[in-house]
Design a protein around this motif. Structure first.
Motif, PDB file in Angstrom:
ATOM      1  N   GLU A 217       0.829  -1.213   0.000  1.00 54.28           N
ATOM      2  CA  GLU A 217       0.000   0.000   0.000  1.00 54.28           C
ATOM      3  C   GLU A 217       0.861   1.260   0.000  1.00 54.28           C
ATOM      4  OE1 GLU A 217      -0.277  -2.457   2.126  1.00 54.28           O
ATOM      5  OE2 GLU A 217      -2.267  -3.355   1.842  1.00 54.28           O
ATOM      6  N   ALA A 260      -8.220  -7.614  -6.484  1.00 47.53           N
ATOM      7  CA  ALA A 260      -9.127  -6.636  -5.874  1.00 47.53           C
ATOM      8  C   ALA A 260      -8.443  -5.865  -4.751  1.00 47.53           C
ATOM      9  CB  ALA A 260     -10.377  -7.335  -5.352  1.00 47.53           C
ATOM     10  N   ALA A 261      -7.550  -6.537  -4.009  1.00 44.49           N
ATOM     11  CA  ALA A 261      -6.853  -5.859  -2.910  1.00 44.49           C
ATOM     12  C   ALA A 261      -5.951  -4.751  -3.442  1.00 44.49           C
ATOM     13  CB  ALA A 261      -6.045  -6.873  -2.106  1.00 44.49           C
ATOM     14  N   GLN A 263      -6.336  -3.266  -6.379  1.00 41.32           N
ATOM     15  CA  GLN A 263      -7.217  -2.242  -6.947  1.00 41.32           C
ATOM     16  C   GLN A 263      -7.682  -1.277  -5.859  1.00 41.32           C
ATOM     17  OE1 GLN A 263      -9.943  -5.056  -8.949  1.00 41.32           O
ATOM     18  NE2 GLN A 263      -9.699  -3.807 -10.779  1.00 41.32           N
ATOM     19  N   ASN A 264      -8.064  -1.821  -4.710  1.00 36.65           N
ATOM     20  CA  ASN A 264      -8.499  -0.967  -3.604  1.00 36.65           C
ATOM     21  C   ASN A 264      -7.360  -0.081  -3.113  1.00 36.65           C
ATOM     22  OD1 ASN A 264     -11.088  -2.037  -3.666  1.00 36.65           O
ATOM     23  ND2 ASN A 264     -10.640  -3.607  -2.129  1.00 36.65           N
ATOM     24  N   ARG A 267      -6.915   2.757  -5.521  1.00 32.24           N
ATOM     25  CA  ARG A 267      -7.957   3.776  -5.325  1.00 32.24           C
ATOM     26  C   ARG A 267      -7.672   4.600  -4.076  1.00 32.24           C
ATOM     27  NH1 ARG A 267     -11.428  -0.717  -6.699  1.00 32.24           N
ATOM     28  NH2 ARG A 267     -12.176  -0.492  -8.851  1.00 32.24           N
ATOM     29  N   ALA A 268      -7.235   3.919  -3.016  1.00 27.99           N
ATOM     30  CA  ALA A 268      -6.907   4.633  -1.778  1.00 27.99           C
ATOM     31  C   ALA A 268      -5.751   5.602  -1.985  1.00 27.99           C
ATOM     32  CB  ALA A 268      -6.563   3.630  -0.676  1.00 27.99           C
TER      33      ALA A 268
END
Length: 318
Positions: A217, A260-261, A263-264, A267-268
């Motif tokens: 992240e 998906a993780a 992708q999130n 976006r974050a």
């Protein structure tokens, strides 16, 4: 009895057993065996010579290469021992790497068969298409030895290639120098905190870099920080897998990611419309890849002034 003793002695070497199992699965040349077991070529050649002398493997010449394959079949007295070697736990990940190697062989063959005309090259096509792109400022996160970096530099205005491994960076510099590429800056740094200006890059590329870091992240957020409005991030990563050996041998900190993780996380980090392109390989391969792209939003446009209208308070003409 002496012959049996020599055979047992030969099969008592762990590396030799690994090689025997591999050539029992597929015909391999020396270079391929070296890449699979990770020992010096001289050592591999010694093991192959020993196994050939015991008539456990055969040697065949093809296309300038010497290939080795298992000579013992299920009817041979030694087959139970060979079967034990073939069924032993794959502690070193040899069979997974063999699957990848065989897939690369198949991919190369398929690509060759699909060439439109003799002499055509997909690399030339890629270069031709890349030449249609505008000159971009690019950052290659986790560049390693620079395989992707030098390809990016062929069409980019400038490439910043970043890695934490100084040995890998030295190899990347050497390759760039050999190719005469002068538009690359190499940087040894932590991907989570880069000494680079915000909003100055057109493209950030992360090609199988995230599974080497402990905080994907933070790395994605750092990449997003570098992008200009309208700039793009491209992420190539592995789907989740169970190949534990990549932790010790390759330094992976994650066994793949759920798309998906990521992708999130993109976006974050402020990126819009992260799109997914899945590229699963053959079902027998333990590794499957996917591609994500995201865009930093453009700055909001200023509202246009309203057209002027006559004021109702304006004095009327007499």
């Amino acid at each position: 009895m002496l012959e049996l003793t020599e055979t047992f002695k030969a099969l008592g070497d762990p590396t030799r057993l690994r090689i025997l199992r591999l050539v029992g699965e597929a015909r391999l040349n020396v270079s391929e065996v070296v890449s699979l077991v990770g020992v010096a070529q001289s050592s591999v050649s010694h093991h192959l010579t020993k196994l050939k002398a015991l008539e456990l493997i055969r040697e065949e010449r093809q296309g300038g290469f010497t290939y080795y394959s298992l000579m013992v079949d299920e009817k041979a007295p030694l087959w139970p021992l060979i079967r034990l070697a073939k069924d032993a736990p794959d502690e070193h990940g040899d069979l997974a790497r063999l699957t990848e190697l065989l897939q690369r062989r198949e991919d190369a063959l398929t690509l060759n068969e699909k060439l439109l005309e003799p002499g055509q090259s997909w690399r030339l096509w890629a270069s031709a298409l890349a030449s249609l792109l505008p000159p971009l400022d690019v950052v290659d996160f986790g560049c390693g030895t620079g395989v992707l970096t030098v390809e990016l530099a062929r069409w980019a205005r400038h490439v910043t290639a970043i890695d934490h491994n100084p040995v890998a960076l030295d190899k990347a510099r050497a390759e760039a120098g050999r190719l005469g590429l002068r538009n690359i800056t190499f940087l040894e740094a932590d991907l989570k905190a880069l000494p680079l200006e915000s909003g100055a890059q057109d493209l950030v590329v992360l090609s199988q870099s995230l599974h080497h870091v402990n905080s994907s992240e933070r790395v994605l957020a750092e990449g997003a920080r570098l992008l200009r409005p309208g700039g793009r991030m491209v992420v190539l990563e592995l789907m989740p897998h169970d190949e534990q050996w990549v932790r010790s041998r390759l330094g992976h900190q994650h066994l793949g990611f759920e798309p998906a993780a990521l992708q999130n996380a993109m976006r974050a980090a402020g990126l819009e419309t992260p799109t997914l392109v899945a590229a699963p390989r053959d079902a027998a391969s333990p590794f499957k890849a996917f591609l994500l792209t995201g865009t930093r939003p453009l700055a909001p446009a200023l509202p246009l002034p309203s057209p002027s209208r006559p004021s109702s308070l304006a004095p009327r003409a007499p």
